[in-house]
Design an enzyme around this catalytic site. Structure first.
Site, PDB file in Angstrom:
ATOM      1  N   ARG A 169     -25.059 -87.675   6.901  1.00  0.00           N
ATOM      2  CA  ARG A 169     -25.560 -86.607   6.122  1.00  0.00           C
ATOM      3  C   ARG A 169     -25.463 -85.445   6.693  1.00  0.00           C
ATOM      4  O   ARG A 169     -25.601 -85.290   7.986  1.00  0.00           O
ATOM      5  CB  ARG A 169     -27.007 -87.195   5.716  1.00  0.00           C
ATOM      6  CG  ARG A 169     -27.289 -88.189   4.833  1.00  0.00           C
ATOM      7  CD  ARG A 169     -28.928 -88.471   4.411  1.00  0.00           C
ATOM      8  NE  ARG A 169     -29.599 -88.078   5.675  1.00  0.00           N
ATOM      9  CZ  ARG A 169     -30.653 -87.066   5.893  1.00  0.00           C
ATOM     10  NH1 ARG A 169     -30.847 -86.541   4.653  1.00  0.00           N
ATOM     11  NH2 ARG A 169     -31.482 -86.817   6.721  1.00  0.00           N
TER      12      ARG A 169
ATOM     13  N   ARG B   1     -30.887 -76.482   3.958  1.00  0.00           N
ATOM     14  CA  ARG B   1     -32.214 -76.117   3.472  1.00  0.00           C
ATOM     15  C   ARG B   1     -31.732 -75.065   2.789  1.00  0.00           C
ATOM     16  O   ARG B   1     -31.465 -73.935   3.031  1.00  0.00           O
ATOM     17  CB  ARG B   1     -33.117 -75.919   4.481  1.00  0.00           C
ATOM     18  CG  ARG B   1     -33.706 -76.934   5.433  1.00  0.00           C
ATOM     19  CD  ARG B   1     -34.486 -76.346   6.435  1.00  0.00           C
ATOM     20  NE  ARG B   1     -34.648 -77.257   7.558  1.00  0.00           N
ATOM     21  CZ  ARG B   1     -35.164 -77.032   8.687  1.00  0.00           C
ATOM     22  NH1 ARG B   1     -35.499 -75.886   8.982  1.00  0.00           N
ATOM     23  NH2 ARG B   1     -35.457 -78.048   9.398  1.00  0.00           N
TER      24      ARG B   1
ATOM     25  N   ARG C  84     -22.811 -91.648  28.115  1.00  0.00           N
ATOM     26  CA  ARG C  84     -22.186 -90.450  28.091  1.00  0.00           C
ATOM     27  C   ARG C  84     -23.088 -89.411  29.043  1.00  0.00           C
ATOM     28  O   ARG C  84     -24.451 -89.975  29.031  1.00  0.00           O
ATOM     29  CB  ARG C  84     -22.001 -89.928  26.896  1.00  0.00           C
ATOM     30  CG  ARG C  84     -20.887 -90.446  26.030  1.00  0.00           C
ATOM     31  CD  ARG C  84     -20.560 -89.635  24.942  1.00  0.00           C
ATOM     32  NE  ARG C  84     -20.072 -88.306  25.089  1.00  0.00           N
ATOM     33  CZ  ARG C  84     -18.630 -87.900  25.424  1.00  0.00           C
ATOM     34  NH1 ARG C  84     -18.000 -88.802  25.559  1.00  0.00           N
ATOM     35  NH2 ARG C  84     -18.308 -86.773  26.037  1.00  0.00           N
TER      36      ARG C  84
ATOM     37  N   ARG D 294     -23.795 -75.783  25.127  1.00  0.00           N
ATOM     38  CA  ARG D 294     -24.770 -74.922  24.815  1.00  0.00           C
ATOM     39  C   ARG D 294     -25.174 -74.009  25.925  1.00  0.00           C
ATOM     40  O   ARG D 294     -25.007 -74.423  27.162  1.00  0.00           O
ATOM     41  CB  ARG D 294     -26.016 -75.816  24.538  1.00  0.00           C
ATOM     42  CG  ARG D 294     -25.927 -76.792  23.482  1.00  0.00           C
ATOM     43  CD  ARG D 294     -27.116 -77.311  22.914  1.00  0.00           C
ATOM     44  NE  ARG D 294     -28.086 -77.986  24.239  1.00  0.00           N
ATOM     45  CZ  ARG D 294     -29.306 -78.541  24.014  1.00  0.00           C
ATOM     46  NH1 ARG D 294     -29.928 -78.556  22.744  1.00  0.00           N
ATOM     47  NH2 ARG D 294     -29.830 -79.121  25.026  1.00  0.00           N
TER      48      ARG D 294
ATOM     49  N   GLU E 247     -24.246 -76.241  29.460  1.00  0.00           N
ATOM     50  CA  GLU E 247     -24.049 -77.510  29.244  1.00  0.00           C
ATOM     51  C   GLU E 247     -22.841 -77.973  28.891  1.00  0.00           C
ATOM     52  O   GLU E 247     -22.088 -77.553  27.941  1.00  0.00           O
ATOM     53  CB  GLU E 247     -25.108 -78.319  27.935  1.00  0.00           C
ATOM     54  CG  GLU E 247     -26.636 -77.964  28.355  1.00  0.00           C
ATOM     55  CD  GLU E 247     -27.239 -78.555  27.592  1.00  0.00           C
ATOM     56  OE1 GLU E 247     -28.698 -78.742  27.607  1.00  0.00           O
ATOM     57  OE2 GLU E 247     -26.969 -79.265  26.435  1.00  0.00           O
TER      58      GLU E 247
ATOM     59  N   TYR F 245     -31.338 -94.700  22.975  1.00  0.00           N
ATOM     60  CA  TYR F 245     -31.792 -93.360  23.009  1.00  0.00           C
ATOM     61  C   TYR F 245     -33.238 -93.288  22.239  1.00  0.00           C
ATOM     62  O   TYR F 245     -33.461 -93.613  21.282  1.00  0.00           O
ATOM     63  CB  TYR F 245     -30.943 -92.246  22.333  1.00  0.00           C
ATOM     64  CG  TYR F 245     -31.595 -91.036  22.477  1.00  0.00           C
ATOM     65  CD1 TYR F 245     -31.244 -90.199  23.573  1.00  0.00           C
ATOM     66  CD2 TYR F 245     -32.302 -90.416  21.584  1.00  0.00           C
ATOM     67  CE1 TYR F 245     -31.941 -89.081  23.701  1.00  0.00           C
ATOM     68  CE2 TYR F 245     -32.865 -89.249  21.759  1.00  0.00           C
ATOM     69  CZ  TYR F 245     -32.737 -88.630  22.670  1.00  0.00           C
ATOM     70  OH  TYR F 245     -33.279 -87.183  22.915  1.00  0.00           O
TER      71      TYR F 245
ATOM     72  N   ASP G 129     -36.385 -90.415  21.869  1.00  0.00           N
ATOM     73  CA  ASP G 129     -37.173 -89.168  21.914  1.00  0.00           C
ATOM     74  C   ASP G 129     -38.508 -89.382  22.832  1.00  0.00           C
ATOM     75  O   ASP G 129     -39.084 -90.655  22.684  1.00  0.00           O
ATOM     76  CB  ASP G 129     -37.400 -88.513  20.588  1.00  0.00           C
ATOM     77  CG  ASP G 129     -36.252 -87.667  20.291  1.00  0.00           C
ATOM     78  OD1 ASP G 129     -35.387 -87.141  21.122  1.00  0.00           O
ATOM     79  OD2 ASP G 129     -35.944 -87.171  19.198  1.00  0.00           O
TER      80      ASP G 129
HETATM   81  P1  FAD Z   1     -36.662 -91.760  32.446  1.00  0.00           P
HETATM   82  O1  FAD Z   1     -37.113 -90.260  32.434  1.00  0.00           O
HETATM   83  O2  FAD Z   1     -35.190 -91.850  32.983  1.00  0.00           O
HETATM   84  O3  FAD Z   1     -37.208 -92.517  33.760  1.00  0.00           O
HETATM   85  C1  FAD Z   1     -36.935 -93.360  34.236  1.00  0.00           C
HETATM   86  C2  FAD Z   1     -36.984 -93.319  35.838  1.00  0.00           C
HETATM   87  O4  FAD Z   1     -36.667 -94.626  36.675  1.00  0.00           O
HETATM   88  C3  FAD Z   1     -36.077 -92.644  36.465  1.00  0.00           C
HETATM   89  O5  FAD Z   1     -36.806 -91.310  37.244  1.00  0.00           O
HETATM   90  C4  FAD Z   1     -35.196 -93.152  37.336  1.00  0.00           C
HETATM   91  O6  FAD Z   1     -35.035 -92.480  38.542  1.00  0.00           O
HETATM   92  C5  FAD Z   1     -35.841 -94.264  37.774  1.00  0.00           C
HETATM   93  N1  FAD Z   1     -35.544 -95.398  38.268  1.00  0.00           N
HETATM   94  C6  FAD Z   1     -34.267 -95.930  37.708  1.00  0.00           C
HETATM   95  N2  FAD Z   1     -34.031 -97.146  38.432  1.00  0.00           N
HETATM   96  C7  FAD Z   1     -34.891 -97.179  39.653  1.00  0.00           C
HETATM   97  C8  FAD Z   1     -34.915 -98.056  40.683  1.00  0.00           C
HETATM   98  N3  FAD Z   1     -34.118 -98.975  40.851  1.00  0.00           N
HETATM   99  N4  FAD Z   1     -35.932 -97.785  41.718  1.00  0.00           N
HETATM  100  C9  FAD Z   1     -36.672 -96.979  41.497  1.00  0.00           C
HETATM  101  N5  FAD Z   1     -36.718 -95.984  40.510  1.00  0.00           N
HETATM  102  C10 FAD Z   1     -35.936 -96.049  39.482  1.00  0.00           C
HETATM  103  N6  FAD Z   1     -36.571 -86.084  24.080  1.00  0.00           N
HETATM  104  C11 FAD Z   1     -37.274 -85.611  23.432  1.00  0.00           C
HETATM  105  O7  FAD Z   1     -38.133 -85.892  22.537  1.00  0.00           O
HETATM  106  N7  FAD Z   1     -36.858 -84.094  22.913  1.00  0.00           N
HETATM  107  C12 FAD Z   1     -36.039 -83.486  23.637  1.00  0.00           C
HETATM  108  O8  FAD Z   1     -35.561 -82.400  23.498  1.00  0.00           O
HETATM  109  C13 FAD Z   1     -35.303 -84.248  24.680  1.00  0.00           C
HETATM  110  N8  FAD Z   1     -34.150 -83.908  25.166  1.00  0.00           N
HETATM  111  C14 FAD Z   1     -33.241 -84.608  26.071  1.00  0.00           C
HETATM  112  C15 FAD Z   1     -32.037 -83.999  26.610  1.00  0.00           C
HETATM  113  C16 FAD Z   1     -31.265 -84.902  27.429  1.00  0.00           C
HETATM  114  C17 FAD Z   1     -30.161 -84.473  28.131  1.00  0.00           C
HETATM  115  C18 FAD Z   1     -31.717 -86.348  27.578  1.00  0.00           C
HETATM  116  C19 FAD Z   1     -30.537 -87.234  28.248  1.00  0.00           C
HETATM  117  C20 FAD Z   1     -32.805 -86.882  26.876  1.00  0.00           C
HETATM  118  C21 FAD Z   1     -33.426 -86.089  25.882  1.00  0.00           C
HETATM  119  N9  FAD Z   1     -34.644 -86.537  25.394  1.00  0.00           N
HETATM  120  C22 FAD Z   1     -35.322 -85.765  24.644  1.00  0.00           C
HETATM  121  C23 FAD Z   1     -35.083 -87.949  25.826  1.00  0.00           C
HETATM  122  C24 FAD Z   1     -36.200 -88.128  26.873  1.00  0.00           C
HETATM  123  O9  FAD Z   1     -35.395 -87.869  28.129  1.00  0.00           O
HETATM  124  C25 FAD Z   1     -36.539 -89.582  26.921  1.00  0.00           C
HETATM  125  O10 FAD Z   1     -37.157 -89.885  26.026  1.00  0.00           O
HETATM  126  C26 FAD Z   1     -37.378 -89.929  27.998  1.00  0.00           C
HETATM  127  O11 FAD Z   1     -37.180 -89.307  29.555  1.00  0.00           O
HETATM  128  C27 FAD Z   1     -37.390 -91.250  28.596  1.00  0.00           C
HETATM  129  O12 FAD Z   1     -38.341 -91.664  29.500  1.00  0.00           O
HETATM  130  P2  FAD Z   1     -38.288 -92.999  30.542  1.00  0.00           P
HETATM  131  O13 FAD Z   1     -39.220 -93.049  31.302  1.00  0.00           O
HETATM  132  O14 FAD Z   1     -37.740 -94.087  29.553  1.00  0.00           O
HETATM  133  O15 FAD Z   1     -36.698 -92.623  31.273  1.00  0.00           O
END
Ligand code: FAD
Length: 376
Positions: free
Chosen positions: A179, A183, A256, A287, A312, A360, A362
């Site tokens: 889609r 707006r 990616r 961006r 980016e 993925y 948020d």
């Molecule tokens: P992470 O933040 O990746 O945390 C996992 C942690 O585990 C990391 O710090 C890593 O170092 C650690 N780790 C992994 N393996 C090991 C190991 N073996 N030993 C010790 N530590 C380890 N969401 C939004 O709502 N709004 C946005 O605008 C938005 N923008 C984004 C832009 C980008 C480029 C990306 C990639 C994501 C975006 N997101 C956004 C999504 C958001 O980043 C995620 O929802 C969130 O960070 C996920 O949290 P997490 O704790 O699952 O993962």
């Protein structure tokens, strides 16, 4: 030696929310991360008084009142509203597609005129397909043109999408775009969610408050110190990559990634907006983020004499680069299912977050997931 209820691997948002809830119930938590800082992808580096989103621009948005109330109980959020601008060959267009965009594109001033123009362009696209003997769009280009017409597709979708995917739109499957919402109102607010903003003081404040009272170890890889770490806690909450946890025994999951080129500039205001998309193919980046606009408004922008921008670039993931976006195609989904079967059998390890679930999410999804995970 201190003993913990939970060893939490990963100090990202999932691990931090889980730790916060656990500590509220009197549990003791050890939170480790292999990175040198807390926060996972939310981490911000302070440069010249500006919070720079080191792992990509993050905007919190949600319609879930429980999630919004929860995060605001930890830190107050500001009034940032995401309204990106597209730059195509030096001309600016508001996003998402709304009356401002249609005015800039065609000079139309009423919803009726805009609707008529879009319908005319859509009909022309269908006619072109029919002339080629085609009834259903064969690729992303045809799909987008039948949904929105040629002008918006060529100026605002084509080049950006090709940079994001590293392939031509004629070589991308039609289903990628299902889609293209339009707006017929003058509203540049990107998200339809009820709530949005950035934590006042930045994301590091949110994470620090969530982890208050937890023991933390940074630069600490779970796999390097596995035996010692596992012996310190009753249960493990693992938020790292699930394929790595199982030694990649079935193969590696693909991602990616995005490459950032960050620069400090000697001007208080570079582009007047936090997010500007470059939608022509010839500009290599997708961006430009100007970080100060997430947290500085009005006179605050000029009172801070410098600015920090990040260009980016979308790219394939290679060994050593950050795994950002899961490639949820058939091969990777099937592979993930195999790892998930193993993960589901674990009795002492909980897998949560974007890497452990190969999905993925948020931030609002992550908060909700972590709250539910602790409850269950
Ligand atoms: P992470 O933040 O990746 O945390 C996992 C942690 O585990 C990391 O710090 C890593 O170092 C650690 N780790 C992994 N393996 C090991 C190991 N073996 N030993 C010790 N530590 C380890 N969401 C939004 O709502 N709004 C946005 O605008 C938005 N923008 C984004 C832009 C980008 C480029 C990306 C990639 C994501 C975006 N997101 C956004 C999504 C958001 O980043 C995620 O929802 C969130 O960070 C996920 O949290 P997490 O704790 O699952 O993962």
């Amino acid at each position: 030696m201190q003993h913990y209820d939970y060893l939490i691997v990963g100090a990202g948002l999932f691990g931090s929310v889980f730790a916060y809830k656990a500590m509220q119930e009197g549990k003791k938590c050890l939170v480790i991360d292999r990175r040198p800082q807390l926060g996972g992808n939310l981490y911000c580096e302070n440069v010249e008084g500006i919070n720079v989103h080191k792992y990509g621009a993050h905007i919190f948005h949600t319609s879930n009142k429980e999630v919004w109330n929860f995060v605001n109980s930890v830190v107050e959020f500001n009034r940032y509203t995401n309204s990106p601008v597209a730059n195509y060959k030096g001309r600016l267009y508001n996003l998402p597609f709304n009356m401002n965009t249609f005015y800039q594109m065609w000079g139309v001033t009423t919803p009726d005129e805009a609707r008529a123009k879009i319908e005319e362009q859509k009909a022309e696209a269908v006619a072109r397909m029919h002339a080629d003997g085609v009834t259903n769009p064969r690729n992303l280009e045809e799909q987008a043109q039948t949904l929105i017409g040629k002008d918006i597709y060529e100026k605002l979708i084509k080049g950006y999408t090709e940079k994001q995917w590293g392939r031509k739109c004629t070589e991308l499957p039609a289903f990628i775009i299902k889609r293209l919402p339009v707006r017929l109102v003058f509203d540049n607010n990107y998200f339809n969610d009820r709530y949005q903003g950035i934590p006042i003081g930045g994301y590091n404040v949110l994470i620090e408050r969530l982890l208050e009272g937890a023991d933390t170890r940074l630069d600490c890889d779970f796999f390097t110190h596995r035996q010692e770490l596992e012996s310190l806690a009753d249960k493990v909450v693992f938020t790292g990559a699930v394929d790595e946890y199982y030694g990649y025994r079935f193969g590696k999951l693909e991602y990616r990634t995005v490459r950032f080129e960050t620069e400090t500039l000697d001007t208080p205001n570079y582009q007047g907006n936090a997010v500007v998309n470059y939608t022509e193919r010839e500009v290599p980046y997708t961006r430009v983020i100007e970080h100060k606009h997430f947290e500085m408004f009005g006179a605050e922008v000029d009172n801070c004499p410098k600015t920090v921008i990040s260009r980016e670039y979308s790219s394939e993931w290679t060994e050593g680069s950050e795994p950002y976006y899961p490639v949820n195609d058939e091969r990777n989904n099937a592979l993930y299912q195999k790892y998930k079967e193993l993960a589901d059998k674990e009795t002492n390890v909980v897998f949560g977050g974007r890497l452990a679930e190969y999905k993925y999410y948020d931030m609002h999804h992550i908060v909700e997931k972590a709250l539910r995970c602790f409850e269950s």
